[in-house]
Design a protein around this motif. Structure first.
Motif, mmCIF file in Angstrom:
data_model
loop_
_atom_site.group_PDB
_atom_site.id
_atom_site.type_symbol
_atom_site.label_atom_id
_atom_site.label_comp_id
_atom_site.label_asym_id
_atom_site.label_seq_id
_atom_site.Cartn_x
_atom_site.Cartn_y
_atom_site.Cartn_z
ATOM 1 N N PHE A 146 -2.918 -1.939 32.765
ATOM 2 C CA PHE A 146 -3.299 -1.150 31.591
ATOM 3 C C PHE A 146 -3.800 -2.081 30.498
ATOM 4 C CE2 PHE A 146 1.119 -2.287 31.071
ATOM 5 C CZ PHE A 146 1.327 -2.499 29.718
ATOM 6 N N TRP A 147 -4.531 -1.504 29.560
ATOM 7 C CA TRP A 147 -4.937 -2.195 28.343
ATOM 8 C C TRP A 147 -4.006 -1.761 27.223
ATOM 9 C CZ3 TRP A 147 -9.373 -5.363 28.006
ATOM 10 C CH2 TRP A 147 -10.205 -5.371 29.128
ATOM 11 N N ILE A 148 -3.703 -2.676 26.311
ATOM 12 C CA ILE A 148 -2.840 -2.352 25.173
ATOM 13 C C ILE A 148 -3.431 -2.952 23.903
ATOM 14 C CG2 ILE A 148 -1.343 -4.376 25.553
ATOM 15 C CD1 ILE A 148 1.019 -2.527 24.588
ATOM 16 N N ASP A 149 -3.290 -2.230 22.801
ATOM 17 C CA ASP A 149 -3.797 -2.731 21.523
ATOM 18 C C ASP A 149 -3.179 -4.086 21.198
ATOM 19 O OD1 ASP A 149 -5.356 -0.491 21.103
ATOM 20 O OD2 ASP A 149 -3.928 0.477 19.749
ATOM 21 N N GLU A 150 -4.004 -4.975 20.697
ATOM 22 C CA GLU A 150 -3.552 -6.324 20.338
ATOM 23 C C GLU A 150 -2.540 -6.285 19.201
ATOM 24 O OE1 GLU A 150 -6.006 -10.474 19.904
ATOM 25 O OE2 GLU A 150 -6.611 -8.818 18.608
ATOM 26 N N ASP A 171 11.391 -15.030 6.140
ATOM 27 C CA ASP A 171 10.098 -14.765 6.771
ATOM 28 C C ASP A 171 9.031 -14.383 5.747
ATOM 29 O OD1 ASP A 171 10.862 -12.216 6.038
ATOM 30 O OD2 ASP A 171 10.882 -11.399 8.076
ATOM 31 N N GLY A 172 9.442 -14.242 4.475
ATOM 32 C CA GLY A 172 8.478 -13.975 3.414
ATOM 33 C C GLY A 172 8.208 -12.518 3.116
ATOM 34 N N PHE A 173 8.875 -11.590 3.839
ATOM 35 C CA PHE A 173 8.538 -10.174 3.661
ATOM 36 C C PHE A 173 9.798 -9.326 3.536
ATOM 37 C CE2 PHE A 173 5.096 -12.080 6.144
ATOM 38 C CZ PHE A 173 3.999 -11.763 5.355
ATOM 39 N N LEU A 174 9.803 -8.438 2.529
ATOM 40 C CA LEU A 174 10.866 -7.456 2.408
ATOM 41 C C LEU A 174 10.530 -6.210 3.209
ATOM 42 C CD1 LEU A 174 13.497 -6.410 1.100
ATOM 43 C CD2 LEU A 174 12.098 -5.577 -0.814
ATOM 44 N N ARG A 175 9.257 -5.860 3.232
ATOM 45 C CA ARG A 175 8.825 -4.655 3.955
ATOM 46 C C ARG A 175 7.863 -5.060 5.071
ATOM 47 N NH1 ARG A 175 10.803 -0.250 1.127
ATOM 48 N NH2 ARG A 175 11.365 -0.651 -1.043
ATOM 49 N N THR A 176 6.839 -4.282 5.316
ATOM 50 C CA THR A 176 5.918 -4.608 6.405
ATOM 51 C C THR A 176 5.114 -5.865 6.083
ATOM 52 O OG1 THR A 176 4.209 -3.161 5.472
ATOM 53 C CG2 THR A 176 5.700 -2.206 7.126
ATOM 54 N N SER A 177 4.551 -6.449 7.107
ATOM 55 C CA SER A 177 3.726 -7.647 6.956
ATOM 56 C C SER A 177 2.362 -7.400 7.585
ATOM 57 C CB SER A 177 4.400 -8.841 7.637
ATOM 58 O OG SER A 177 4.770 -8.534 8.962
ATOM 59 N N PRO A 178 1.340 -8.163 7.180
ATOM 60 C CA PRO A 178 0.035 -8.029 7.836
ATOM 61 C C PRO A 178 0.159 -8.313 9.327
ATOM 62 C CG PRO A 178 -0.134 -9.369 5.844
ATOM 63 C CD PRO A 178 1.327 -9.184 6.111
ATOM 64 N N VAL A 179 -0.560 -7.551 10.139
ATOM 65 C CA VAL A 179 -0.539 -7.820 11.572
ATOM 66 C C VAL A 179 -1.068 -9.238 11.810
ATOM 67 C CG1 VAL A 179 -0.789 -5.396 12.161
ATOM 68 C CG2 VAL A 179 -2.834 -6.802 11.954
ATOM 69 N N LYS A 180 -0.602 -9.859 12.845
ATOM 70 C CA LYS A 180 -0.958 -11.237 13.212
ATOM 71 C C LYS A 180 -0.381 -12.271 12.248
ATOM 72 C CE LYS A 180 -5.231 -10.135 15.717
ATOM 73 N NZ LYS A 180 -6.654 -10.501 15.932
ATOM 74 N N SER A 181 0.665 -11.895 11.495
ATOM 75 C CA SER A 181 1.318 -12.881 10.629
ATOM 76 C C SER A 181 2.164 -13.860 11.430
ATOM 77 C CB SER A 181 2.208 -12.172 9.602
ATOM 78 O OG SER A 181 1.445 -11.433 8.683
ATOM 79 N N TYR A 182 2.493 -13.489 12.656
ATOM 80 C CA TYR A 182 3.341 -14.320 13.515
ATOM 81 C C TYR A 182 2.608 -14.588 14.812
ATOM 82 C CZ TYR A 182 6.707 -12.777 10.096
ATOM 83 O OH TYR A 182 7.344 -12.528 8.914
ATOM 84 N N TYR A 237 0.302 -9.226 19.544
ATOM 85 C CA TYR A 237 1.000 -9.498 18.290
ATOM 86 C C TYR A 237 1.936 -8.345 17.895
ATOM 87 C CZ TYR A 237 -2.592 -13.084 17.619
ATOM 88 O OH TYR A 237 -3.423 -14.174 17.766
ATOM 89 N N ASP A 238 3.013 -8.709 17.187
ATOM 90 C CA ASP A 238 3.874 -7.748 16.482
ATOM 91 C C ASP A 238 4.540 -6.715 17.390
ATOM 92 O OD1 ASP A 238 3.762 -8.409 13.605
ATOM 93 O OD2 ASP A 238 1.626 -8.045 13.841
ATOM 94 N N LEU A 239 4.756 -7.047 18.655
ATOM 95 C CA LEU A 239 5.507 -6.141 19.510
ATOM 96 C C LEU A 239 6.988 -6.166 19.186
ATOM 97 C CD1 LEU A 239 3.627 -6.770 22.855
ATOM 98 C CD2 LEU A 239 4.052 -4.510 21.897
#
Length: 302
Positions: free
Chosen positions: A31-35, A188-199, A207-209
């Motif tokens: 299958f393909w999965i979103d990055e 980790d620098g974030f209280l709430r959500t972070s930009p995708v691909k931050s890790y 990313y971000d799984l």
């Protein structure tokens, strides 16, 4: 999207929470999965093209919720607010149903997604995620597909990157550091959500799984069970699916809402409260409930 060839893997864990057992061998097809998770910018394009209105933007129908005061039937969603001091962890006092909170206004009226377009979209129900997936010509992943992708080919590892949560002190996902729900040290620098691909991506280049936001799957929640096999059979279940609609519902609730499986944990998972920033972790989410820490990504099979 990233293409995965599929394969056989050990699904589940016997080292953390009871809903993750038993560990069992399963197989998923290619299958393909979103990055990355679907972002605010992605969802905004969908809404602009279709005029779609999310569940959190509509007032609830009191007929669907016996005992509900019609005067309280206003659009809104659940927003996390840190407490000012330690509180009993069984009281869940850090959640507020905030009128006017939705994907456009993630913290309620006056907030906006301007400046966080590359963060995962939140305040989406399962139906909202399904609607986006249909528009995009995709589907929501099964629980097995999500876990297979999250493991990145690592067999029997606790985390998506190995067996240490923070190897050499490195933050490899957006989760809660410190005492929950009042003392996030923000390592980790974030209280709430972070930009995708931050890790870093996992070994499959995805990313971000783990962390950031929980992600909807298309499986009904149920306790995993070992497949019954004929004597001498070596068969491994292929493309397993979750339980039947309506399974594993808390009968103490006045309204019995079916639940789907969430995977991956979120920025609110902590070592002292919810150690679900792991591939095997799973959570039963009512299909009509949106929050500030649940999003999704899509797959294409074949």
């Amino acid at each position: 999207m990233v293409r995965l060839d599929g394969g056989t893997f050990a699904m589940g864990s016997d080292r953390f929470y009871p809903e993750e057992v038993p560990v069992r061998r399963v197989r998923v097809d290619a299958f393909w999965i979103d990055e990355t998770p679907v972002t605010n910018a992605d969802f905004a394009r969908f809404v602009a093209e279709t005029g779609y209105v999310t569940f959190a933007e509509l007032p609830p129908d009191p007929k669907q919720y016996p005992g509900m005061d019609p005067a309280l039937a206003h659009p809104g969603s659940l927003v996390f607010e840190p407490t000012l001091w330690p509180v009993p962890l069984n009281e869940v006092s850090w959640w507020q149903f905030r009128l006017g909170a939705n994907w456009r206004q993630p913290l309620g009226p006056g907030s906006t997604i301007i400046g966080i377009e590359d963060h995962p979209v939140v305040h989406v129900t399962h139906a909202d995620a399904e609607a986006f997936a249909r528009w995009a010509g995709k589907s929501l992943p099964t629980e097995a597909e999500h876990e297979f992708a999250s493991r990145g080919g690592l067999e029997d590892a606790d985390y998506a990157w190995g067996d240490e949560l923070a190897p050499d002190g490195a933050m490899l996902a957006n989760y809660w550091q410190g005492a929950f729900p009042h003392g996030n040290t923000l390592e980790d620098g974030f209280l709430r959500t972070s930009p995708v691909k931050s890790y870093p991506a996992n070994d499959y280049g995805i990313y971000d799984l783990i962390g950031n936001v929980w992600e909807w799957t298309d499986d009904w929640y149920g306790q995993p069970k070992l497949e019954k096999k004929r004597a001498g059979s070596c068969c491994i279940p292929e493309n397993p699916r979750g339980g039947l609609r309506g399974g594993s519902i808390d009968k103490r609730e006045p309204v019995r809402i079916p639940r789907k499986v969430l995977k991956g944990g979120s920025h609110l998972c902590a070592e002292d409260y919810c150690r679900r920033y792991r591939p095997a972790a799973r959570y039963p989410q009512p299909i009509d409930t949106s929050t500030c820490h649940v999003g999704f990504r899509c797959v294409v099979r074949g």
